[in-house]
Design a protein around this motif. Structure first.
Motif, PDB file in Angstrom:
ATOM      1  N   ASP A   1      59.890 -37.470 -18.920  1.00 18.43           N
ATOM      2  CA  ASP A   1      60.102 -37.727 -17.497  1.00 18.43           C
ATOM      3  C   ASP A   1      59.008 -38.637 -16.935  1.00 18.43           C
ATOM      4  N   GLN A   2      59.398 -39.471 -15.986  1.00 14.91           N
ATOM      5  CA  GLN A   2      58.417 -40.226 -15.202  1.00 14.91           C
ATOM      6  C   GLN A   2      57.937 -39.297 -14.095  1.00 14.91           C
ATOM      7  N   THR A   3      56.755 -38.748 -14.284  1.00 15.37           N
ATOM      8  CA  THR A   3      56.286 -37.662 -13.423  1.00 15.37           C
ATOM      9  C   THR A   3      56.140 -38.070 -11.967  1.00 15.37           C
ATOM     10  N   SER A   4      56.021 -39.374 -11.695  1.00 15.04           N
ATOM     11  CA  SER A   4      55.926 -39.801 -10.299  1.00 15.04           C
ATOM     12  C   SER A   4      57.235 -39.581  -9.556  1.00 15.04           C
ATOM     13  N   GLN A   5      58.348 -39.506 -10.312  1.00 14.02           N
ATOM     14  CA  GLN A   5      59.657 -39.309  -9.706  1.00 14.02           C
ATOM     15  C   GLN A   5      60.200 -37.906  -9.925  1.00 14.02           C
ATOM     16  N   THR A   6      59.559 -37.137 -10.785  1.00 10.08           N
ATOM     17  CA  THR A   6      59.997 -35.762 -11.060  1.00 10.08           C
ATOM     18  C   THR A   6      58.817 -34.809 -10.867  1.00 10.08           C
ATOM     19  N   PRO A   7      58.464 -34.503  -9.621  1.00  8.43           N
ATOM     20  CA  PRO A   7      57.300 -33.635  -9.376  1.00  8.43           C
ATOM     21  C   PRO A   7      57.475 -32.233  -9.934  1.00  8.43           C
ATOM     22  N   PHE A   8      58.719 -31.764 -10.119  1.00  6.15           N
ATOM     23  CA  PHE A   8      58.911 -30.406 -10.644  1.00  6.15           C
ATOM     24  C   PHE A   8      58.438 -30.300 -12.091  1.00  6.15           C
TER      25      PHE A   8
ATOM     26  N   ASN B   1      55.264 -37.455 -22.538  1.00  2.09           N
ATOM     27  CA  ASN B   1      55.828 -36.745 -23.685  1.00  2.09           C
ATOM     28  C   ASN B   1      56.389 -35.382 -23.301  1.00  2.09           C
ATOM     29  N   VAL B   2      56.685 -35.173 -22.009  1.00  5.71           N
ATOM     30  CA  VAL B   2      57.187 -33.887 -21.521  1.00  5.71           C
ATOM     31  C   VAL B   2      58.455 -34.142 -20.706  1.00  5.71           C
ATOM     32  N   ALA B   3      59.415 -33.223 -20.816  1.00  5.77           N
ATOM     33  CA  ALA B   3      60.658 -33.341 -20.047  1.00  5.77           C
ATOM     34  C   ALA B   3      61.095 -31.966 -19.574  1.00  5.77           C
ATOM     35  N   ALA B   4      61.528 -31.891 -18.323  1.00  4.68           N
ATOM     36  CA  ALA B   4      62.109 -30.660 -17.792  1.00  4.68           C
ATOM     37  C   ALA B   4      63.577 -30.599 -18.211  1.00  4.68           C
ATOM     38  N   VAL B   5      64.002 -29.429 -18.650  1.00  4.85           N
ATOM     39  CA  VAL B   5      65.363 -29.302 -19.186  1.00  4.85           C
ATOM     40  C   VAL B   5      66.025 -28.039 -18.662  1.00  4.85           C
ATOM     41  N   SER B   6      67.361 -28.065 -18.653  1.00  2.50           N
ATOM     42  CA  SER B   6      68.149 -26.857 -18.422  1.00  2.50           C
ATOM     43  C   SER B   6      68.629 -26.345 -19.773  1.00  2.50           C
ATOM     44  N   ILE B   7      68.763 -25.048 -19.868  1.00  7.65           N
ATOM     45  CA  ILE B   7      69.141 -24.407 -21.131  1.00  7.65           C
ATOM     46  C   ILE B   7      70.327 -23.501 -20.853  1.00  7.65           C
ATOM     47  N   TYR B   8      71.305 -23.531 -21.723  1.00  3.51           N
ATOM     48  CA  TYR B   8      72.427 -22.614 -21.561  1.00  3.51           C
ATOM     49  C   TYR B   8      72.953 -22.177 -22.925  1.00  3.51           C
ATOM     50  N   ALA B   9      73.553 -20.996 -22.938  1.00  5.97           N
ATOM     51  CA  ALA B   9      74.049 -20.403 -24.180  1.00  5.97           C
ATOM     52  C   ALA B   9      75.138 -19.395 -23.850  1.00  5.97           C
ATOM     53  N   ASP B  10      75.932 -19.055 -24.848  1.00  8.40           N
ATOM     54  CA  ASP B  10      76.955 -18.014 -24.735  1.00  8.40           C
ATOM     55  C   ASP B  10      76.490 -16.797 -25.513  1.00  8.40           C
ATOM     56  N   LEU B  11      76.456 -15.657 -24.837  1.00  5.61           N
ATOM     57  CA  LEU B  11      76.055 -14.408 -25.467  1.00  5.61           C
ATOM     58  C   LEU B  11      77.316 -13.639 -25.853  1.00  5.61           C
TER      59      LEU B  11
ATOM     60  N   VAL C   1      70.397 -27.704 -24.878  1.00  2.00           N
ATOM     61  CA  VAL C   1      69.322 -28.143 -23.988  1.00  2.00           C
ATOM     62  C   VAL C   1      69.680 -29.517 -23.438  1.00  2.00           C
ATOM     63  N   ALA C   2      69.545 -29.694 -22.124  1.00  3.21           N
ATOM     64  CA  ALA C   2      69.880 -30.974 -21.489  1.00  3.21           C
ATOM     65  C   ALA C   2      68.814 -31.332 -20.465  1.00  3.21           C
ATOM     66  N   SER C   3      68.435 -32.589 -20.431  1.00  2.00           N
ATOM     67  CA  SER C   3      67.416 -33.058 -19.493  1.00  2.00           C
ATOM     68  C   SER C   3      67.945 -33.016 -18.070  1.00  2.00           C
ATOM     69  N   ILE C   4      67.090 -32.593 -17.130  1.00  2.00           N
ATOM     70  CA  ILE C   4      67.468 -32.594 -15.715  1.00  2.00           C
ATOM     71  C   ILE C   4      66.619 -33.579 -14.921  1.00  2.00           C
ATOM     72  N   GLY C   5      65.713 -34.281 -15.598  1.00  2.00           N
ATOM     73  CA  GLY C   5      64.904 -35.304 -14.952  1.00  2.00           C
ATOM     74  C   GLY C   5      65.389 -36.683 -15.357  1.00  2.00           C
TER      75      GLY C   5
ATOM     76  N   VAL D   1      73.158 -44.874 -28.339  1.00  2.00           N
ATOM     77  CA  VAL D   1      74.237 -44.320 -29.148  1.00  2.00           C
ATOM     78  C   VAL D   1      74.357 -42.836 -28.835  1.00  2.00           C
ATOM     79  N   ASN D   2      75.562 -42.424 -28.429  1.00  2.00           N
ATOM     80  CA  ASN D   2      75.799 -41.043 -28.007  1.00  2.00           C
ATOM     81  C   ASN D   2      74.893 -40.694 -26.825  1.00  2.00           C
ATOM     82  N   ILE D   3      74.496 -39.437 -26.718  1.00  2.00           N
ATOM     83  CA  ILE D   3      73.709 -38.979 -25.567  1.00  2.00           C
ATOM     84  C   ILE D   3      72.369 -38.453 -26.068  1.00  2.00           C
ATOM     85  N   PRO D   4      71.286 -39.218 -25.924  1.00  2.00           N
ATOM     86  CA  PRO D   4      69.987 -38.761 -26.430  1.00  2.00           C
ATOM     87  C   PRO D   4      69.276 -37.767 -25.525  1.00  2.00           C
ATOM     88  N   SER D   5      69.852 -37.481 -24.346  1.00  5.68           N
ATOM     89  CA  SER D   5      69.189 -36.559 -23.422  1.00  5.68           C
ATOM     90  C   SER D   5      69.729 -35.130 -23.526  1.00  5.68           C
TER      91      SER D   5
END
Length: 376
Positions: free
Chosen positions: A59-66, A92-102, A116-120, A167-171
Motif C-alpha cells: 500500500d501507498q501509506t500516504s493514501q491508506t492511513p489505516f 512491503n505491507v498491505a492491509a487485506v480482508s480475509i474470508y473463509a467458509d467454516l 485474502v484480498a487487498s483493500i488498499g 495477468v489475472n488478479i495479483p491482489s
C-alpha cells in the motif's frame, strides 16, 4: 442466415439435453443428492489482517492511513512505541480482508482454506505472508485464526514510463489450510425433536414421493411433506443413533418428479434447449425469409485519348442490388406434439436459430406452447 448444418447441430444438442433430463427424471436417485438437512451448512467467516514481506508492491501509506494505524497498533502490542508524527513508508505491507467458509460440525484444531484480498492500493500481494488474524462469524465471535504464506495466481510488471501488464488478479490470493478452527458452531442436530430435509429444487411431487418412501421404510408417521421443499422427519430420540439413522436414510433411492416443461433460449448465442415435457397444441406455422444482397464493383474511367491531358482517370462506383425471396414453408403441429415431433418439423424447413426462437415465441404468444419460455 445461419446454415442448416448449424441449426441441426443445435437441435441435436437440444434433444440430447432433453434426453438427459428425461433419463434423470425416470431413474432412481439417492436422497443425499436431492436434499440436505436443514441447519447443516457452511458458515461464513470474515476478518482483517496485514500482509508483510512484499517486494515494494504494498500500500501507498500516504493514501491508506489505516495500514499505518494497523502497523502502529501491532507494534504497540509487542511493546514498541512509535514516536508521534513519525512518517512510516511501508511499501512491503498491505492491509487485506480475509474470508473463509467454516463447514458444519468443524471441531477446534481442524484447518480450513482462506482467501485474502487487498483493500488498499497495493499493486500485488504476491510473495507476502499473512500475520495472525482472527476470523469472526456473523455473531461477532472468533471462530478461527488465520496465518500463513500466500499463493497468488496473478502477477504484474510495470515500466518506468507508466506502462503496465497484469495477468489475472495479483491482489487476491489463497492460503490452503491457512486457518485453524478455535470454536465449534452450535446447532440443534442432536437435541431437536425433528429433522427437516430441504429439497435443492422445489417440487411437490418429489416432496410427496420422498415422504412416502420414508414412511414405507420406517413406518407410517415417520415423515410428513410440509411443502414443496421441506419434509419433516421424526428421528431417534437418542442422539447417539441420529448419525447412523441419517446415514441409512440419505442412501435410500427413489424416483423424483419430472422437471417442469421449459424452453430456454440464449439470445446471445442462439442456443435453444427444449425440455422433454414440452408439448405444443394444434398450430400451423409458416416459415420463409427475404434475402437482400448488395455488391459493390467500382471501375476505372480512362480519358478518351491515351495519355491525354484533357481527361483524368477516375474511379466510379457500380452497385448491384438483388432481392431473393426464399420459398415459404408451412408445417402443422398436431395437438400434443412432442419434443421429437417439434425438432423434426423445424429441421424439415431448415430454420436457423433466430427463426426457431421467433417460432417458439410466436407459439407462446398464440397460447400453443405448453411450456415456460425462458430467455437468458
Amino acid at each position: 442466415m445461419m446454415p442448416d448444418k448449424k441449426i441441426h447441430k443445435i437441435l441435436r444438442w437440444s434433444v440430447l439435453a432433453a434426453a438427459v433430463l428425461m433419463s434423470a427424471s425416470s431413474q432412481a436417485e439417492r436422497i443425499k443428492d436431492l436434499a440436505s438437512v436443514a441447519g447443516v451448512r457452511n458458515n461464513q467467516l470474515t476478518g482483517y489482517g496485514i500482509v508483510v514481506g512484499l517486494a515494494g508492491t504494498g500500500d501507498q501509506t500516504s493514501q491508506t492511513p489505516f495500514t499505518v494505524q494497523s502497523i502502529v497498533n501491532m507494534l504497540t502490542q509487542f511493546g514498541i512505541t512509535v514516536p508521534p508524527g513519525t512518517s512510516l513508508q511501508l511499501k512491503n505491507v498491505a492491509a487485506v480482508s480475509i474470508y473463509a467458509d467454516l463447514p458444519a460440525f468443524s471441531k477446534p484444531g481442524q484447518t480450513i482454506d482462506v482467501t485474502v484480498a487487498s483493500i488498499g492500493n497495493a499493486k500485488s500481494i504476491r510473495g507476502g505472508s499473512l500475520l495472525m488474524a482472527p476470523l469472526r462469524g456473523a455473531d461477532g465471535n472468533v471462530y478461527a485464526l488465520a496465518q500463513g504464506n500466500l499463493i497468488v495466481g496473478g502477477f504484474g510488471a510495470s515500466g518506468n514510463d507508466g506502462s503496465r501488464v497484469t495477468v489475472n488478479i495479483p491482489s487476491t490470493g489463497r492460503i490452503p489450510n491457512g486457518a485453524t478452527v478455535e470454536r465449534t458452531v452450535p446447532n440443534d442436530f442432536h437435541s431437536s425433536q425433528s429433522i427437516v430435509l430441504n429439497l435443492h429444487s422445489p417440487d411437490f411431487t418429489t416432496s410427496h414421493r420422498l415422504a412416502k418412501l420414508i414412511n414405507d421404510t420406517l413406518g407410517e408417521g415417520s415423515a410428513l411433506a410440509i411443502d414443496a421443499v421441506s419434509i419433516n422427519i421424526r428421528p431417534p430420540q437418542e442422539p447417539k443413533y441420529r448419525t447412523s439413522f441419517l446415514a441409512h436414510l440419505e442412501n435410500l433411492e427413489f424416483t423424483p418428479g419430472s422437471a417442469a416443461a421449459r424452453v430456454i433460449i440464449n439470445s446471445r448465442t442462439g442456443t435453444v434447449v427444449i425440455g422433454s415435457n414440452v408439448r405444443v397444441s394444434a398450430a400451423a406455422v409458416s416459415h420463409g425469409s427475404l434475402v437482400v444482397t448488395i455488391s459493390e464493383q467500382p471501375f476505372a474511367s480512362q480519358p478518351l485519348a491515351p495519355f491525354s491531358d484533357a481527361g483524368q482517370t477516375v474511379v466510379l462506383p457500380s452497385s448491384e442490388v438483388s432481392i431473393e425471396q426464399e420459398e415459404s414453408s408451412m408445417f402443422l403441429f398436431k395437438p400434443g406434439a412432442s419434443l421429437e415431433e417439434i425438432v423434426q418439423a423445424v429441421n424439415r424447413v431448415g430454420a436457423a436459430p433466430g427463426d426457431l426462437v421467433a417460432i417458439l415465441e410466436a407459439l407462446k404468444q398464440a397460447g400453443a406452447l405448453r411450456a415456460e419460455l425462458i430467455v437468458i
